[in-house]
Each structure stands twice: as C-alpha cells, then as structure tokens.
Design a protein around this motif. Structure first.
Motif, PDB file in Angstrom:
ATOM      1  N   ALA A   1      62.665  46.567  61.252  1.00 44.25           N
ATOM      2  CA  ALA A   1      63.071  45.648  60.183  1.00 44.25           C
ATOM      3  C   ALA A   1      63.781  46.393  59.058  1.00 44.25           C
ATOM      4  N   ASN A   2      64.752  45.719  58.458  1.00 43.09           N
ATOM      5  CA  ASN A   2      65.441  46.265  57.291  1.00 43.09           C
ATOM      6  C   ASN A   2      64.684  45.977  56.000  1.00 43.09           C
ATOM      7  N   LEU A   3      63.910  44.904  56.013  1.00 38.23           N
ATOM      8  CA  LEU A   3      63.117  44.503  54.861  1.00 38.23           C
ATOM      9  C   LEU A   3      61.845  43.864  55.384  1.00 38.23           C
ATOM     10  N   VAL A   4      60.706  44.285  54.853  1.00 39.39           N
ATOM     11  CA  VAL A   4      59.416  43.726  55.262  1.00 39.39           C
ATOM     12  C   VAL A   4      58.772  43.106  54.029  1.00 39.39           C
ATOM     13  N   ILE A   5      58.343  41.848  54.170  1.00 43.92           N
ATOM     14  CA  ILE A   5      57.709  41.129  53.070  1.00 43.92           C
ATOM     15  C   ILE A   5      56.363  40.603  53.539  1.00 43.92           C
ATOM     16  N   ALA A   6      55.309  41.054  52.862  1.00 48.55           N
ATOM     17  CA  ALA A   6      53.966  40.521  53.103  1.00 48.55           C
ATOM     18  C   ALA A   6      53.749  39.404  52.080  1.00 48.55           C
ATOM     19  N   LEU A   7      53.196  38.305  52.514  1.00 50.00           N
ATOM     20  CA  LEU A   7      53.215  37.102  51.691  1.00 50.00           C
ATOM     21  C   LEU A   7      52.134  37.008  50.631  1.00 50.00           C
ATOM     22  N   LYS A   8      51.129  37.881  50.662  1.00 53.24           N
ATOM     23  CA  LYS A   8      50.159  37.909  49.566  1.00 53.24           C
ATOM     24  C   LYS A   8      49.595  39.317  49.436  1.00 53.24           C
TER      25      LYS A   8
END
Length: 154
Positions: free
Chosen positions: A92-99
């Motif tokens: 992934a180029n960007l990883v976002i965890a939602l909380k």
C-alpha cells in the motif's frame, strides 16, 4: 518500446474485522475517486479477522445500508473479510486505520514495525456510535482524504 500501464496508488483501510468501517470506506473511496481522475484505488483488511467470530457474513448490514443510502452499489457477491498480512502493508502507498485507540495496539502487537507508519482516524465502531453518525463521519474523512490527494497531485 513497450510501455506498461501505470498502476494506481493504493490506500488500504484497516479496521478490526474488515466487516463494517473499512469496507464502507473502501467502497466510498472507490466511488468518489472516479470523478476526480486520480490514479488511486482503495482496498481494506481487518487486523483481527482471525480472532473474531462476530462477522455474520461478508459485509455489515450497516455498511450496506449506508452505501445504499448514498447510491453506491456493492459488487455481487460481496467478498468476505480478509485478514491483514504484512505484504498488504508493504504493497500500500497509504495505510489508514480507522480508530487509533482501537487499532494502534493491534498493529503494535502484530506488526510493530508498521504502527508508526499508519495514518490514524477516530471513527467509532457500533459499540460507541450509531452507524448513521459513524458513517457520516467516515464519509467526511474519505472526502477530505480525496481532496488532500488531489491537492498533492496538482
């Protein structure tokens, strides 16, 4: 000379079970990004899919209802939740965890070298927020993300 087609950049949304929030974010992102002519695509994974027995099918009814309210179809048949692997993080180029409060400890336990390389949002699960409120907040965050990506490319 043969030129290879450009691969889109990937944003990877993470939540605990890859059943509700991350799946909603994935579908919202992929629908909204189409109008922006940006070379990005979203995918999603769960941090503890292998430990959960609470996923009652491929995708949460709350996610499905929220997507339907926004006129966003889910491909049939919807896929089942997928457990996060280190290779997913690396790809992934960007990883976002939602909380952050929920997911940083999970990342630190399972993938300690990655926990500081993830962007954290603050979207509550159904135990702390009504789905309508959580999905509205998630839609706002995804929209802001797309605007940020657009600004970075112009």
């Amino acid at each position: 000379m043969i030129t290879m087609p450009h691969q889109p950049s990937t944003v990877l949304f993470l939540c605990s079970g890859n059943y509700y929030r991350s799946r909603f974010a994935e579908h919202i992102f992929n629908t909204y990004i189409q109008d922006m002519s940006l070379s990005w695509i979203a995918d999603s994974r769960g941090l503890i899919v292998d430990r959960l027995d609470s996923n009652l099918g491929p995708i949460s009814r709350h996610a499905l209802n929220g997507l339907a309210e926004r006129g966003i179809p889910v491909p049939e048949p919807p896929r089942f939740p997928i457990q996060l692997l280190e290779s997913d993080l690396a790809a992934a180029n960007l990883v976002i965890a939602l909380k952050e409060a929920e997911h940083r400890p999970m990342l630190t336990e399972r993938f300690p070298q990655w926990s500081d390389h993830v962007e954290y949002w603050h979207i509550h699960d159904v135990d702390l927020a009504l789905p309508t409120n959580a999905l509205t907040a998630l839609t706002r965050e995804v929209t802001q993300l797309i605007q940020r990506l657009h600004t970075q490319t112009t």
